[in-house]
Design an enzyme around this catalytic site. Structure first.
Site, PDB file in Angstrom:
ATOM      1  N   HIS A 154      10.502   3.914   6.882  1.00 27.92           N
ATOM      2  CA  HIS A 154      10.966   3.630   5.531  1.00 27.92           C
ATOM      3  C   HIS A 154      12.407   3.135   5.593  1.00 27.92           C
ATOM      4  O   HIS A 154      13.240   3.719   6.278  1.00 27.92           O
ATOM      5  CB  HIS A 154      10.865   4.862   4.643  1.00 27.92           C
ATOM      6  CG  HIS A 154       9.454   5.143   4.221  1.00 27.92           C
ATOM      7  ND1 HIS A 154       8.430   5.214   5.125  1.00 27.92           N
ATOM      8  CD2 HIS A 154       8.903   5.365   3.006  1.00 27.92           C
ATOM      9  CE1 HIS A 154       7.296   5.472   4.472  1.00 27.92           C
ATOM     10  NE2 HIS A 154       7.558   5.555   3.191  1.00 27.92           N
ATOM     11  N   GLU A 652      -0.294  10.532  -5.260  1.00 25.64           N
ATOM     12  CA  GLU A 652       1.103  10.187  -5.499  1.00 25.64           C
ATOM     13  C   GLU A 652       1.533  10.261  -6.952  1.00 25.64           C
ATOM     14  O   GLU A 652       2.566  10.841  -7.260  1.00 25.64           O
ATOM     15  CB  GLU A 652       1.370   8.769  -4.977  1.00 25.64           C
ATOM     16  CG  GLU A 652       1.078   8.611  -3.490  1.00 25.64           C
ATOM     17  CD  GLU A 652       1.303   7.189  -3.019  1.00 25.64           C
ATOM     18  OE1 GLU A 652       2.463   6.825  -2.771  1.00 25.64           O
ATOM     19  OE2 GLU A 652       0.311   6.447  -2.898  1.00 25.64           O
ATOM     20  N   ASP A 693       6.717   8.450  -5.453  1.00 28.98           N
ATOM     21  CA  ASP A 693       6.171   7.786  -6.633  1.00 28.98           C
ATOM     22  C   ASP A 693       5.992   8.743  -7.801  1.00 28.98           C
ATOM     23  O   ASP A 693       6.126   8.345  -8.956  1.00 28.98           O
ATOM     24  CB  ASP A 693       4.847   7.113  -6.276  1.00 28.98           C
ATOM     25  CG  ASP A 693       5.069   5.829  -5.493  1.00 28.98           C
ATOM     26  OD1 ASP A 693       5.543   4.852  -6.079  1.00 28.98           O
ATOM     27  OD2 ASP A 693       4.801   5.823  -4.282  1.00 28.98           O
TER      28      ASP A 693
END
Length: 1029
Positions: A154, A652, A693
């Site tokens: 990430h 999520e 998220d």
């Protein structure tokens, strides 16, 4: 100020920390002065003192004078020429990085000088025994513990890898600071070596994988044996038994090269190359260790069994040499009666002949320009094979057939000849370094056995190099290794022999470390997870069902999908025809499943489905996986290597989290699926929960509560069917994305959700902060172990009464409504966000291979969570971590429940950790700085929105202090508070400089020097905040 610092900030000695900051600052000052001259140094020092004075006045409550000094500071920065602004930004960025190095060094150094650290194995084992846990239960629980730390790519690591390496070297300077043989010039040389902070090119997924493997090689490889020895010593101290040699409570996984969710740059070909590269590096590291062991183990004392093994190896080697000599003589004899016609396929090399070979054949088709390591210049100072894709047309791949063999025999023979010749010099040189051949096993039996181990490892490495070159080859279990068990067998024999012959000290040294490394890292270093969005699997099934005239899969209702998928899963024939033609996006999905089948569970970890919402999302992946394995088995006439990958749904959004338990119940109620879990995955269901998220969707507080409830429901669902569960936490580095102290996070999970197993991601800058230095890595691994152990044997308390749950629901409801009304329903918010933060400019950073948005849209919904959090962290508003929380706490308190939520804070670990993390974020926020961004960058008609948000921030701070009963933020964590305050003068100046550069850049977008200046300020602020996204 990272997760790491927060975990063990109390372990810092501030006097020595400040002394080292002064040392590094003094060295940097001297170097900088030579570069820029005395007059500009005076200007830099003046700006630093102005920022520091303003901070001290503000902390003392003298706001008016502080405002005047900050206005003066802003004025001086605005008058700076661009070149001076660049130099100032670099100077302050390096200063903040040097303070971070001193911080890391002292956390590391303190652990070496404390007899019993908090949360250490000694501390927690002692606590558990005092609480009534028996030594036997403690021992068994530690031995059965299964934690996996998953390193991800990430894009939150702001520093280039070169700069990270140089920071480690400076940390070593501090370690040896007291040594008289290190001169002032030596120390200055390290500081002078600080390099360009800016990445000039976007990294590829393979570059990201190399960076992850670099962390493994430089730090984790060294840390793991020390960590395991620490656990073993503590176990022996408190239970009387050491940790078994092949027992590994912690292992490692990776998403680097496997996470294709929203990243078109991660292809099946990339995954294949990264997996092979990881195996190559593992074998290369083992070769180095075996070499060292051969020189160390010169003793001739061994067991009878081991002596016989060494004799057998010598006899075999002697036989092979005589056989080769005889073959050579036979070849040199004249043979007049040659056949007049060659047999069929004689023109093809034997390695690509598809006869009745007794060995499984690797057919990994890879098109690379890879050359063997000894023929190429090593990249990035690492001995990694070079991987650069060839340019190909859509119609063909030059030089390769569909089966992976060279279309030109002469080309294949030339490459093989070149490869063979390349080994001659290396082999000859190696003979000079190695002991002479031994005639009798009794002389040095360990060297004989380890010599054969090394020979097999070298042949395994050559096999991988051929695969990386795109050449077909056969795996022969007699001359190379495929599994870690094969490598462990001779090493364990060495260990047992040394112990039985009275050389236990030798056995428990380097040899034991190697055995522990093999048990931890296996043959791949880190198993690679695959991740893809659920919608891509639906698209693939749409193409298949449409081709077969069955209709359009995505238009079916859930029950029809489940009926179809279950029926096909029970079948024994492949579903996808070989002749099917599909669009490139679908072909890429099918190619990925082919890679999963070719490599299997020996090399790969889990298949993670992002945006999972239904049971059919899981069965769709199971079907595509099963179908591909059937097809490959049919093509090759032999089973696929390894087992099927475990399929992990990732929940999520808030909606999906609320339905997670129902989805798992539905899955486990299907007979085929339940039997599959029991037979192929040891009765273990893995479920991933996403923090990023959900936080962007509903705000941090609501996300935390929905995650807590989802975990409870998933655990209950698995218990109903007698299935064990492992929860996989997709945590980010920042609080807004689920980050925070590791120990605190694990200790606040729902009871029963951590039953000896846990998976968790470590992302971006957190990987370097936690595992970049071996001593820090050892401490972090120990914290993971003790936190999971405590959560397993002494689970945290659930809510004391139903009233507490109802209050949480109410706080969450108000908080979510407040958050969404601002972020999603206020039409001015998106424009305010783009003006008040550097979000639009973050793309210049080149810190990740994937796009910032999942889809082309300007809305918040499709913006990834990382740039969302990163942008607000830069302005020190850190809005995603607290927005809505103040409204929720205020609403419940004003309704007469203030006393209740104070009790919840004192007695409920989950609620306490949630509030503590929000308090930590509030301490990093800075209202005057956020106001400065608004005044200089935001349109006048939108500044009212910023004023409203600052009022929300103050409301949140007020009610957090009411709940905690403290007068000031971080009053109970003075070490962390002091660390934050030590950086603020530099941060304030950097923020003001960033505002000025942004203002100029938005009027002159093509000015590359302004862009560089902005990127340096982003780097500096990230270094000072100690996290990004």
């Amino acid at each position: 100020m990272t997760d790491t610092t927060d975990d063990i900030a109390e372990e810092i000695s501030f006097q020595s920390f400040e002394d080292d900051c002064k040392l590094l600052g003094s060295l940097f000052h001297d170097v900088l002065q030579r570069e820029v001259g005395c007059s500009f140094m005076e200007k830099i020092e003046r700006i630093r003192k102005l920022a520091q004075s303003a901070l001290h006045l503000r902390l003392a409550g003298i706001e008016d004078t502080a405002n005047l000094l900050e206005k003066q500071l802003t004025s001086e920065i605005s008058k700076m020429p661009l070149e001076e602004a660049l130099t100032l930004a670099r100077a302050f960025t390096h200063s903040l990085n040097l303070m971070g190095i001193a911080d890391t060094h002292h956390r590391m150094h303190k652990t070496l000088n404390v007899t019993q650290l908090a949360r250490s194995c000694d501390d927690i084992f002692s606590q558990l025994l005092r609480s009534g846990i028996s030594p036997e239960e403690l021992y068994n629980t530690v031995c059965k513990q299964g934690v996996e730390i998953v390193l991800t790519a990430h894009p939150t690591q702001i520093n280039r890898r070169t700069l990270q390496y140089k920071h480690v070297r400076i940390a070593h300077l501090l370690e040896y600071n007291s040594r008289p043989d290190i001169s002032h010039e030596d120390r200055e040389t390290l500081i002078e070596d600080l390099t360009d902070e800016i990445r000039r090119q976007k990294p590829t997924p393979v570059d990201e994988a190399r960076a992850g493997l670099n962390i493994v090689e430089q730090s984790l490889w060294k840390a793991v044996p020390h960590y395991l020895r620490r656990v073993s010593n503590s176990l022996k101290k408190f239970t009387g038994k050491p940790l078994p040699l092949t027992c590994t409570p912690i292992k490692f996984g990776s998403w680097m090269g496997g996470d294709r969710d929203g990243n078109p740059n991660v292809t099946a070909k990339v995954t294949k190359e990264v997996s092979l590269l990881s195996r190559w590096m593992a074998i290369d590291l083992y070769i180095r260790e075996v070499d060292s062991l051969r020189f160390e183990l010169s003793t001739d004392r061994c067991s009878d069994r081991f002596s016989r093994l060494a004799d057998e190896i010598l006899e075999k080697e002697c036989y092979e040499k005589n056989y080769e000599r005889g073959q050579s003589n036979f070849v040199n004899q004249p043979n007049p009666s040659l056949p007049t016609q060659l047999p069929d396929r004689a023109h093809l090399p034997s390695c690509i002949e598809y006869g009745n070979s007794q060995h499984p054949k690797f057919e990994i088709t890879t098109t690379t320009d890879y050359m063997p390591p000894n023929l190429q210049k090593q990249q990035n100072e690492q001995e990694y094979p070079k991987i650069e894709p060839k340019e190909t047309t859509d119609d063909s791949q030059p030089g390769l057939t569909s089966r992976g063999s060279f279309s030109s025999t002469s080309q294949l023979l030339f490459q093989r000849k070149l490869f063979a010749e390349s080994q001659i010099g290396r082999a000859s040189f190696q003979k000079l370094l190695e002991p002479p051949p031994l005639k009798r096993a009794g002389m040095a039996p360990y060297r004989i056995v380890l010599g054969e181990v090394k020979e097999k490892l070298v042949k395994t490495r050559k096999l991988l190099e051929l695969l990386l070159e795109g050449l077909p080859c056969e795996y022969d279990p007699l001359v190379s290794y495929e599994t870690s068990d094969q490598l462990l067998e001779p090493l364990l024999l060495c260990y047992e022999s040394l112990h039985s012959s009275g050389a236990g000290v030798l056995a428990d040294g380097r040899l034991a470390d190697l055995i522990r490394r093999v048990s931890t890292f296996g043959m791949v270093l880190v198993k690679l997870d695959l991740r893809q969005e659920s919608g891509r699997h639906s698209d693939a099934l749409n193409a298949i069902t449409t081709y077969l005239d069955l209709g359009t899969y995505s238009e079916w209702d859930e029950e029809k999908k489940l009926d179809f998928l279950t029926k096909e899963l029970k079948g024994k024939r492949p579903l996808v025809p070989r002749c099917i033609e599909v669009v490139p996006e679908v072909k890429e999905v099918l190619d990925t499943f082919r890679v999963a089948a070719e490599f299997g569970s020996e090399s790969l970890g889990a298949y993670v489905i992002s945006m999972a919402s239904y049971a059919s999302d899981v069965l769709a992946v199971e079907l595509l996986q099963k179908d591909t394995r059937l097809a490959i088995t049919s093509e090759h006439g032999k089973p696929c290597p390894g087992g099927t990958l475990r399929v992990v749904p990732l929940f999520e959004t808030v909606k999906d989290l609320r339905n997670a338990g129902s989805v798992i119940r539905k899955l486990l109620s299907i007979d085929w699926y339940r039997e599959h879990i029991q037979n192929n995955h040891h009765g273990h269901q893995e479920v991933m929960v996403g923090y990023s998220d959900s936080g962007k969707d509903a705000g941090r507080f609501t996300a935390a509560w929905e995650l807590y409830k989802a975990q409870e429901d998933v655990v209950a669902a698995c218990n109903e069917f007698g299935i064990k569960v492992t929860l996989f936490h997709g945590r980010g580095g920042s609080i807004g994305r689920g980050g925070g102290p590791t120990y605190l996070a694990i200790q606040s999970q729902p009871p029963g959700s951590v039953m000896g197993t846990l998976r968790s991601t470590e992302q971006g800058e957190m990987v370097q902060a936690k595992f970049g230095i071996p001593q820090t890595a050892v401490r972090q691994l120990e914290i993971y172990t003790t936190a999971v152990l405590l959560a397993t044997l002494k689970p945290p308390q659930p809510p004391r009464e139903e009233k507490w749950r109802n209050l949480m629901e109410e706080i969450s409801k108000i908080s979510c409504e407040n958050y969404r009304s601002t972020v999603y329903e206020n039409p001015e918010f998106i424009s305010y966000f783009h003006e008040a933060t550097p979000q639009a400019e973050l793309g210049y950073l080149n810190i990740g291979s994937r796009p910032a948005r999942r889809k082309s849209s300007t809305g918040i919904g499709h913006l990834r969570a990382i740039p969302w959090v990163f942008a607000w962290t830069q302005t020190r508003f850190v809005l995603p971590a607290w927005l809505g929380v103040g409204a929720g706490l205020k609403g419940v308190s004003e309704n007469g429940f203030a006393d209740d939520i104070q009790e919840m804070y004192k007695e409920w670990p989950f609620f306490q950790s949630t509030i503590d993390l929000i308090e930590m974020v509030l301490a990093k926020a800075d209202i005057p700085i956020t106001k400065h961004y608004d005044e200089q960058l935001v349109s006048e008609n939108r500044r009212g929105l910023g004023d409203m948000l600052r009022k929300e921030l103050m409301t949140t701070e007020k009610y957090v202090l009411v709940i905690t009963g403290r007068a000031k933020l971080l009053e109970s964590n003075k070490s962390l508070k002091k660390l934050i305050e030590s950086r603020v003068p530099y941060l304030n100046a950097m923020n003001m400089l960033q505002v000025e550069v942004l203002k100029r850049l938005r009027q002159d977008e093509d000015n590359n020097k302004l862009r560089d200046a902005l990127l340096i300020t982003i780097n500096g602020i990230a270094a000072g905040m100690r996290n990004t996204g």
